[in-house]
Design a protein around this motif. Structure first.
Motif, PDB file in Angstrom:
ATOM      1  N   TRP A  89      -1.615   4.895 -14.172  1.00  0.00           N
ATOM      2  CA  TRP A  89      -0.506   4.881 -15.114  1.00  0.00           C
ATOM      3  C   TRP A  89       0.814   5.236 -14.427  1.00  0.00           C
ATOM      4  N   TYR A  90       0.727   6.143 -13.437  1.00  0.00           N
ATOM      5  CA  TYR A  90       1.935   6.610 -12.753  1.00  0.00           C
ATOM      6  C   TYR A  90       1.512   7.229 -11.434  1.00  0.00           C
ATOM      7  N   THR A  92       3.329   9.241  -7.833  1.00  0.00           N
ATOM      8  CA  THR A  92       4.474   9.701  -7.071  1.00  0.00           C
ATOM      9  C   THR A  92       3.993  10.291  -5.745  1.00  0.00           C
ATOM     10  N   ASP A 111       9.010   7.510  -6.241  1.00  0.00           N
ATOM     11  CA  ASP A 111       8.097   6.662  -6.995  1.00  0.00           C
ATOM     12  C   ASP A 111       8.754   5.304  -7.189  1.00  0.00           C
TER      13      ASP A 111
END
Length: 205
Positions: A89-90, A92, A111
Motif C-alpha cells: 500500500w505504501y 518509504t 518515497d
C-alpha cells in the motif's frame, strides 16, 4: 541501488540545513563520539513485522527491514505497509547516518517521486531513541513528527509519534503508534565494489 545510496549520503553531507551552526570539535572528541554511538541503531537491523494504529488512518500492518551499510555508521531501512494479501500500500526508504561533528544521527527519507526532502535528526536518550523529522515536505500538508522508539528488546520494540502540522506550535500526541516483532536476523549489506590489485598491464596503451 548504488546511485541511490551515493546520492542519499551526499545529501546528508551537503544539505545546508544539516551543516548550519556546525560546532568545532577535536578529532579525539569526534572519534570518541563515533565509537560511543555507531551502534545506536543496531537494534533496528533485521526484518520485522509490525502492527500500527494511526489517528487518521486507523489500524494497519506491514514489514520493516534494515541493513547496515558496509562503511561507517550508516543504516538503510525500508518500511512497507502491506494489505492482507501481501500487496504493498505504501513504502518509504530511509538512510540513517551518524555525524560525529554534530554528535547526532541524521536521516533522510524518500518515497516515490518526492525527492530527498524528508530530513530529520536523532539521538539516543537513555534506553530510547528519539527522532524529530519532517514528512511530506513536497506535499500540500507537510508535518513534523517527534518519534520515540522504546521498550527495545532483541525480539521487538515499541514506537510512538507525536505530530504537528503547524511547525511545532501544537502537537497531536500519539498520532501514530506501532509494535514490531522480529521475523529475521540482523544483517549487513556487502560492499558494492571490491578493490583489486592492478595488473602489470593495466593502463597500458
Amino acid at each position: 541501488m548504488r546511485r541511490f545510496l551515493f546520492t542519499a549520503l551526499a545529501v546528508l553531507a551537503w544539505h545546508p540545513d544539516l551543516l548550519s551552526q556546525t560546532p568545532a570539535r577535536t578529532e579525539q572528541e569526534m572519534k570518541a563520539s563515533y565509537e560511543a554511538h555507531k551502534g545506536d541503531f543496531d537494534y533496528l537491523l533485521g526484518d520485522w513485522a509490525f502492527t500500527a494504529t494511526s489517528k487518521e488512518y486507523g489500524k494497519f500492518h506491514g514489514i520493516w527491514s534494515a541493513v547496515r551499510l558496509p562503511e561507517g555508521a550508516h543504516v538503510w531501512d525500508e518500511y512497507r505497509i502491506t494489505g492482507d494479501s501481501g500487496e504493498t500500500w505504501y513504502v518509504t526508504t530511509t538512510i540513517r547516518a551518524y555525524n560525529a561533528v554534530r554528535d547526532q544521527w541524521e536521516l533522510v527519507g524518500m518515497d516515490r517521486a518526492n525527492g530527498l526532502t524528508d530530513m530529520g535528526t536523532a539521538r539516543k536518550v537513555g534506553d530510547e531513541m528519539h527522532i524529530e523529522q519532517r514528512f511530506g515536505v513536497m506535499s500540500p500538508t507537510p508535518s513534523v513528527w517527534r518519534i520515540r522508539y522504546y521498550h527495545i528488546r532483541p525480539d521487538g520494540f515499541s514506537w510512538a509519534a507525536d505530530r504537528s502540522t503547524d511547525d511545532g506550535r501544537t502537537w497531536v500526541k500519539d498520532y501514530q503508534t506501532l509494535e514490531a516483532r522480529r521475523i529475521g536476523p540482523a544483517r549487513s549489506l556487502p560492499p558494492l565494489t571490491v578493490a583489486r590489485k592492478a595488473s602489470p598491464n593495466q593502463g597500458a596503451p
